[in-house]
Design a protein around this motif. Structure first.
Motif, PDB file in Angstrom:
ATOM      1  N   ALA A 141       0.856  -1.183   0.000  1.00 43.88           N
ATOM      2  CA  ALA A 141       0.000   0.000   0.000  1.00 43.88           C
ATOM      3  C   ALA A 141       0.892   1.232   0.000  1.00 43.88           C
ATOM      4  CB  ALA A 141      -0.909   0.003   1.226  1.00 43.88           C
ATOM      5  N   VAL A 142       0.467   2.254  -0.723  1.00 44.81           N
ATOM      6  CA  VAL A 142       1.256   3.480  -0.842  1.00 44.81           C
ATOM      7  C   VAL A 142       0.594   4.602  -0.055  1.00 44.81           C
ATOM      8  CG1 VAL A 142       2.147   5.217  -2.436  1.00 44.81           C
ATOM      9  CG2 VAL A 142       2.096   2.809  -3.107  1.00 44.81           C
ATOM     10  N   ALA A 143       1.386   5.287   0.774  1.00 43.19           N
ATOM     11  CA  ALA A 143       0.925   6.448   1.536  1.00 43.19           C
ATOM     12  C   ALA A 143       1.912   7.586   1.323  1.00 43.19           C
ATOM     13  CB  ALA A 143       0.793   6.099   3.016  1.00 43.19           C
ATOM     14  N   THR A 144       1.617   8.752   1.891  1.00 42.62           N
ATOM     15  CA  THR A 144       2.460   9.929   1.749  1.00 42.62           C
ATOM     16  C   THR A 144       2.821  10.494   3.114  1.00 42.62           C
ATOM     17  OG1 THR A 144       1.306  10.512  -0.308  1.00 42.62           O
ATOM     18  CG2 THR A 144       2.640  12.227   0.726  1.00 42.62           C
ATOM     19  N   ASP A 145       4.092  10.777   3.331  1.00 38.85           N
ATOM     20  CA  ASP A 145       4.522  11.456   4.549  1.00 38.85           C
ATOM     21  C   ASP A 145       4.157  12.927   4.394  1.00 38.85           C
ATOM     22  OD1 ASP A 145       6.120  12.980   6.424  1.00 38.85           O
ATOM     23  OD2 ASP A 145       7.333  11.179   6.743  1.00 38.85           O
ATOM     24  N   LEU A 146       3.232  13.406   5.213  1.00 39.16           N
ATOM     25  CA  LEU A 146       2.705  14.756   5.069  1.00 39.16           C
ATOM     26  C   LEU A 146       3.771  15.821   5.292  1.00 39.16           C
ATOM     27  CD1 LEU A 146       0.220  16.543   4.615  1.00 39.16           C
ATOM     28  CD2 LEU A 146      -0.251  16.378   7.072  1.00 39.16           C
ATOM     29  N   ARG A 147       4.716  15.552   6.164  1.00 41.42           N
ATOM     30  CA  ARG A 147       5.720  16.568   6.511  1.00 41.42           C
ATOM     31  C   ARG A 147       6.878  16.610   5.520  1.00 41.42           C
ATOM     32  NH1 ARG A 147       4.786  19.082  11.178  1.00 41.42           N
ATOM     33  NH2 ARG A 147       3.306  18.144  12.637  1.00 41.42           N
ATOM     34  N   THR A 148       7.342  15.461   5.064  1.00 45.52           N
ATOM     35  CA  THR A 148       8.512  15.437   4.176  1.00 45.52           C
ATOM     36  C   THR A 148       8.144  15.327   2.705  1.00 45.52           C
ATOM     37  OG1 THR A 148       8.766  13.022   4.209  1.00 45.52           O
ATOM     38  CG2 THR A 148       9.796  14.269   6.017  1.00 45.52           C
ATOM     39  N   GLY A 149       6.924  14.897   2.401  1.00 44.17           N
ATOM     40  CA  GLY A 149       6.514  14.691   1.019  1.00 44.17           C
ATOM     41  C   GLY A 149       7.003  13.391   0.424  1.00 44.17           C
ATOM     42  N   GLU A 150       7.582  12.522   1.242  1.00 44.53           N
ATOM     43  CA  GLU A 150       8.105  11.251   0.747  1.00 44.53           C
ATOM     44  C   GLU A 150       6.996  10.228   0.534  1.00 44.53           C
ATOM     45  OE1 GLU A 150      12.583  10.989   2.627  1.00 44.53           O
ATOM     46  OE2 GLU A 150      10.906  10.238   3.807  1.00 44.53           O
ATOM     47  N   GLU A 151       7.220   9.360  -0.429  1.00 44.12           N
ATOM     48  CA  GLU A 151       6.348   8.209  -0.635  1.00 44.12           C
ATOM     49  C   GLU A 151       6.673   7.167   0.433  1.00 44.12           C
ATOM     50  OE1 GLU A 151       7.154   5.323  -3.926  1.00 44.12           O
ATOM     51  OE2 GLU A 151       5.257   6.145  -4.677  1.00 44.12           O
ATOM     52  N   VAL A 152       5.650   6.604   1.055  1.00 40.84           N
ATOM     53  CA  VAL A 152       5.815   5.580   2.079  1.00 40.84           C
ATOM     54  C   VAL A 152       5.181   4.292   1.579  1.00 40.84           C
ATOM     55  CG1 VAL A 152       5.354   4.925   4.471  1.00 40.84           C
ATOM     56  CG2 VAL A 152       5.740   7.325   3.897  1.00 40.84           C
ATOM     57  N   ILE A 153       5.967   3.221   1.519  1.00 38.37           N
ATOM     58  CA  ILE A 153       5.475   1.938   1.039  1.00 38.37           C
ATOM     59  C   ILE A 153       5.263   1.005   2.225  1.00 38.37           C
ATOM     60  CG2 ILE A 153       5.969  -0.051  -0.431  1.00 38.37           C
ATOM     61  CD1 ILE A 153       7.737   1.816  -2.101  1.00 38.37           C
ATOM     62  N   LEU A 154       4.054   0.517   2.386  1.00 38.18           N
ATOM     63  CA  LEU A 154       3.691  -0.359   3.495  1.00 38.18           C
ATOM     64  C   LEU A 154       3.551  -1.782   2.975  1.00 38.18           C
ATOM     65  CD1 LEU A 154       1.002   2.024   5.003  1.00 38.18           C
ATOM     66  CD2 LEU A 154       3.356   1.735   5.770  1.00 38.18           C
ATOM     67  N   ASP A 155       4.436  -2.668   3.417  1.00 37.20           N
ATOM     68  CA  ASP A 155       4.437  -4.042   2.924  1.00 37.20           C
ATOM     69  C   ASP A 155       4.453  -5.066   4.042  1.00 37.20           C
ATOM     70  OD1 ASP A 155       6.986  -3.702   3.866  1.00 37.20           O
ATOM     71  OD2 ASP A 155       8.001  -4.192   1.988  1.00 37.20           O
ATOM     72  N   ARG A 156       4.168  -4.641   5.261  1.00 39.36           N
ATOM     73  CA  ARG A 156       4.099  -5.553   6.406  1.00 39.36           C
ATOM     74  C   ARG A 156       3.276  -4.893   7.500  1.00 39.36           C
ATOM     75  NH1 ARG A 156      10.327  -5.836   7.103  1.00 39.36           N
ATOM     76  NH2 ARG A 156      10.054  -5.576   4.858  1.00 39.36           N
ATOM     77  N   GLY A 157       2.908  -5.674   8.517  1.00 41.08           N
ATOM     78  CA  GLY A 157       2.075  -5.147   9.588  1.00 41.08           C
ATOM     79  C   GLY A 157       0.595  -5.313   9.282  1.00 41.08           C
ATOM     80  N   PRO A 158      -0.287  -4.832  10.175  1.00 41.52           N
ATOM     81  CA  PRO A 158      -1.727  -5.002   9.997  1.00 41.52           C
ATOM     82  C   PRO A 158      -2.240  -4.423   8.685  1.00 41.52           C
ATOM     83  CG  PRO A 158      -1.229  -4.287  12.225  1.00 41.52           C
ATOM     84  CD  PRO A 158       0.042  -4.176  11.447  1.00 41.52           C
ATOM     85  N   VAL A 159      -3.033  -5.212   7.979  1.00 49.37           N
ATOM     86  CA  VAL A 159      -3.572  -4.776   6.693  1.00 49.37           C
ATOM     87  C   VAL A 159      -4.423  -3.534   6.857  1.00 49.37           C
ATOM     88  CG1 VAL A 159      -5.073  -5.409   4.771  1.00 49.37           C
ATOM     89  CG2 VAL A 159      -3.518  -7.111   5.737  1.00 49.37           C
ATOM     90  N   ILE A 160      -5.304  -3.518   7.852  1.00 49.60           N
ATOM     91  CA  ILE A 160      -6.235  -2.405   7.991  1.00 49.60           C
ATOM     92  C   ILE A 160      -5.506  -1.094   8.246  1.00 49.60           C
ATOM     93  CG2 ILE A 160      -6.620  -2.739  10.481  1.00 49.60           C
ATOM     94  CD1 ILE A 160      -9.579  -1.957   9.923  1.00 49.60           C
ATOM     95  N   ASP A 161      -4.395  -1.137   8.975  1.00 49.80           N
ATOM     96  CA  ASP A 161      -3.638   0.080   9.239  1.00 49.80           C
ATOM     97  C   ASP A 161      -2.962   0.597   7.974  1.00 49.80           C
ATOM     98  OD1 ASP A 161      -4.364   0.041  11.888  1.00 49.80           O
ATOM     99  OD2 ASP A 161      -2.539  -0.946  12.568  1.00 49.80           O
ATOM    100  N   ALA A 162      -2.424  -0.303   7.178  1.00 52.85           N
ATOM    101  CA  ALA A 162      -1.778   0.101   5.934  1.00 52.85           C
ATOM    102  C   ALA A 162      -2.787   0.725   4.975  1.00 52.85           C
ATOM    103  CB  ALA A 162      -1.101  -1.102   5.288  1.00 52.85           C
ATOM    104  N   VAL A 163      -3.961   0.114   4.875  1.00 51.49           N
ATOM    105  CA  VAL A 163      -4.991   0.646   3.978  1.00 51.49           C
ATOM    106  C   VAL A 163      -5.502   1.984   4.494  1.00 51.49           C
ATOM    107  CG1 VAL A 163      -7.274   0.242   2.988  1.00 51.49           C
ATOM    108  CG2 VAL A 163      -5.646  -1.650   3.160  1.00 51.49           C
ATOM    109  N   ALA A 164      -5.642   2.125   5.808  1.00 49.01           N
ATOM    110  CA  ALA A 164      -6.082   3.396   6.379  1.00 49.01           C
ATOM    111  C   ALA A 164      -5.085   4.506   6.067  1.00 49.01           C
ATOM    112  CB  ALA A 164      -6.271   3.256   7.886  1.00 49.01           C
TER     113      ALA A 164
END
Length: 335
Positions: A141-164
């Motif tokens: 799942a792909v998210a965005t770091d609001l402060r740095t503008g970096e792309e954040v890739i989530l590939d482990r941990g709870p599914v619901i948290d990554a999707v959120a």
């Protein structure tokens, strides 16, 4: 010789993202293999469902059941659609909502119009807290770091948290804190995560793009609306550049659908099916030339990134960071 590996990139688009369900069903019925799936926002939700259970029929039934349920009809997200019936994007809706003075005070003191609990309540009907690495297919799942503008890739941990984290639309929902990083919707930096799959070394990438149309304004726009429209223009241009690096692009005709109009789910899902079928011959031909037979792989092996990597992508304006979603928590809200 390693087999050809196929990735599926599912873009963001809120209600329009339901078209991905039709895309997945059409690909599965045609025997098109998928080894890895990556998603942004609604694409992350559908991607997580697909990675968990490759049965497209079951996915459709699950989604349809929820969309017709009393719980969904009472969801607070409908508030924005009722107030902004003509807007095509979440940012447009928030802009109009604020400009009418309905939530001016709360937007000054709070991080969003809706709460994190509203987002988790919706997602909880589809995904849970099982670890991403336990899914049938590798999923990111792909998210965005609001402060740095970096792309954040989530590939482990709870599914619901990554999707959120991938679905936290700025202004509509509060940021999701990931190990000290405030994460918002991945569509801010990567609406259709083709580059994520390329970086993993996938040989063939299929993209599903459900971006909305950008209609000509009917009248003169106020300052806030102008600001948000220029943001949408930038995002659309970036998305066009991103999908160019896919081998096959599926574009369901859903651009006219309101971002929060889930009442037209059957129409949107069917649009996904039709769009995918339009490019099936191209995909089959490409995979045949690459030496991959059409068949669905339920339990692919993890990709060895050192083998078969495609030519490097051009420099990206954002840096990618892989983050463990076990560190996710919702931001404290000052109510």
């Amino acid at each position: 010789m390693f087999p050809v590996r196929v990735g599926l990139a599912l873009g963001g688009g809120a209600a329009r993202g339901l078209a991905h369900l039709g895309v997945v069903e059409a690909l599965r019925d045609a025997g098109i293999p998928v080894d890895v799936v990556a998603g942004t926002s609604m694409g992350a939700l559908v991607g997580a469902m697909f990675a968990r259970n490759a049965d497209a029929t079951a996915m459709l039934a699950e989604a349809t059941r929820f969309l017709r349920s009393p719980e969904f009809r009472q969801a607070r997200i409908h508030r924005l659609q009722r107030e902004t019936p003509a807007e095509k994007s979440v940012l447009d809706a928030v802009s109009r909502y604020i400009s009418r003075g309905r939530v001016l005070a709360s937007t000054v003191t709070r991080p969003s119009v809706l709460d994190a609990e509203d987002l988790y309540e919706l997602l909880g009907f589809f995904v849970d807290d099982r670890d991403i690495r336990s899914l049938r297919l590798p999923f990111l799942a792909v998210a965005t770091d609001l402060r740095t503008g970096e792309e954040v890739i989530l590939d482990r941990g709870p599914v619901i948290d990554a999707v959120a984290a991938s679905s936290a639309v700025p202004g509509a929902f509060p940021p999701i804190v990931v190990g000290g990083r405030e994460c918002v919707d991945g569509g801010v930096v990567n609406m259709v995560p083709v580059s994520v799959l390329r970086d993993m070394g996938l040989d063939y990438v299929i993209a599903s793009n459900v971006s909305h149309e950008l209609p000509v304004p009917a009248d003169a726009m106020k300052a806030l609306a102008t600001h948000f429209r220029t943001h949408e223009i930038t995002k659309r241009t970036l998305t066009r550049l991103q999908v160019r690096f896919a081998d096959a692009v599926i574009t369901p005709r859903v651009g006219q659908i309101h971002w929060a109009d889930f009442t037209r789910s059957d129409e949107v899902i069917e649009a996904g099916r039709l769009a995918a079928r339009d490019v099936l011959d191209t995909i089959r031909g490409d995979l045949k030339r690459l030496g991959r037979r059409p068949r669905f792989l339920r339990r692919p092996r993890r990709i060895p990134p050192e083998h078969g990597a495609p030519p490097p992508m051009p420099p990206s304006p954002v840096e990618a960071a892989s983050v463990d979603a076990t560190e996710l928590s919702t931001q404290e809200l000052d109510l």
